[in-house]
Design a protein around this motif. Structure first.
Motif, PDB file in Angstrom:
ATOM      1  N   PHE A  27       0.769  -1.277  -0.173  1.00 26.47           N
ATOM      2  CA  PHE A  27       0.439   0.162  -0.250  1.00 26.47           C
ATOM      3  C   PHE A  27       0.934   1.182   0.057  1.00 26.47           C
ATOM      4  N   VAL A  28       0.976   2.092  -0.909  1.00 28.93           N
ATOM      5  CA  VAL A  28       1.078   3.327  -1.110  1.00 28.93           C
ATOM      6  C   VAL A  28       0.600   4.304  -0.272  1.00 28.93           C
ATOM      7  N   PRO A  29       1.029   5.127   0.711  1.00 27.99           N
ATOM      8  CA  PRO A  29       0.408   6.216   1.755  1.00 27.99           C
ATOM      9  C   PRO A  29      -0.414   6.888   0.559  1.00 27.99           C
ATOM     10  N   SER A  30      -1.979   7.276   1.259  1.00 24.68           N
ATOM     11  CA  SER A  30      -2.524   8.314  -0.042  1.00 24.68           C
ATOM     12  C   SER A  30      -3.502   9.343   0.167  1.00 24.68           C
ATOM     13  N   ALA A  31      -4.151  10.042   0.382  1.00 18.46           N
ATOM     14  CA  ALA A  31      -5.039  11.140   0.403  1.00 18.46           C
ATOM     15  C   ALA A  31      -6.273  10.194   1.043  1.00 18.46           C
ATOM     16  N   LEU A  32      -6.470   9.089  -0.023  1.00 22.04           N
ATOM     17  CA  LEU A  32      -7.113   8.092  -0.621  1.00 22.04           C
ATOM     18  C   LEU A  32      -7.749   7.432   1.172  1.00 22.04           C
TER      19      LEU A  32
END
Ligand SMILES: C[S@@+](CC[C@H](N)C(=O)[O-])C[C@H]1O[C@@H](n2cnc3c(N)ncnc32)[C@H](O)[C@@H]1O
Length: 191
Positions: A27-32
């Motif tokens: 998982f790539v950290p994201s605003a989601l």
């Protein structure tokens, strides 16, 4: 243990992008993964619904809802089983469950606009008896418990993308899940 098919325990059913198997830390950290993102999304979707009657995005498509309902049929989940939709978004899946005949359903979301949108959509569909609550699943404020079935369509994914210590948040998610499920839990990821 085996699941809520016989009504004696709780089951968690998830649809997400992490198909099968243990989660990899891909998982790539994201605003989601942030509340600000979802507040903005549902404020916009609420406005669109009020202006045009458009219910907005169905995550993972219509087929994902059919798949979940087929899973419930296959496991003979009684129509009066208590069902919790974690991170219900626009609540469209709650509508599908109610139309299918489920009579004890609750949707929670930490975005107040999502809950308002769900309420508006449910009202437009002429449905009653669906419970809605603004709740952060990672920090439950009320005594939500005793659910036979917990459904998650995209929420664990969103939580896993949180830029602020997603590993801890996933652990908290599992703790919250154990708290809200009736008796013991079996997790089913139907992809
Ligand atoms: C990908 S969307 C899916 C929405 C809905 N389940 C659907 O299938 O359309 C993720 C949802 O999870 C909610 N969410 C994320 N983290 C949450 C948390 N900690 N507690 C409650 N809701 C959360 C978001 O507000 C958003 O509605």
């Amino acid at each position: 243990m085996s699941v809520g098919a016989d009504g004696s325990g709780g089951a968690a059913v998830a649809v997400g992008s992490a198909e099968g198997g243990p989660l990899e830390d891909g998982f790539v950290p994201s605003a989601l993964g942030t509340r600000e993102h979802w507040d903005a999304v549902y404020e916009r979707e609420l406005q669109t619904f009020q202006e045009y009657g458009d219910t907005g995005e169905i995550w993972f498509g219509e087929e994902s809802m059919n798949r979940l309902i087929r899973w419930m049929q296959k496991h003979k989940i009684p129509l009066d089983a208590s069902v919790l939709d974690i991170g219900t978004g626009n609540g469209v899946f709650l509508v599908e469950l109610a139309k299918f005949g489920f009579s004890n359903i609750t949707g929670i979301d930490y975005s107040p606009s999502a809950i308002q949108l769900s309420g508006n959509i449910i009202e437009k569909e002429g449905l009653s008896n669906i419970k809605l609550k603004v709740e952060d699943f990672l920090n439950l404020s009320t005594k939500l418990s005793g659910f036979h079935i917990c459904i998650d369509k995209g929420t664990f994914d969103a939580i896993s993308l949180n830029p602020d210590n997603a590993v801890e948040k996933r652990k908290q998610y599992v703790k919250s899940l154990s708290r809200v499920l009736k008796v013991k839990a079996q997790k089913n990821n139907i992809g």
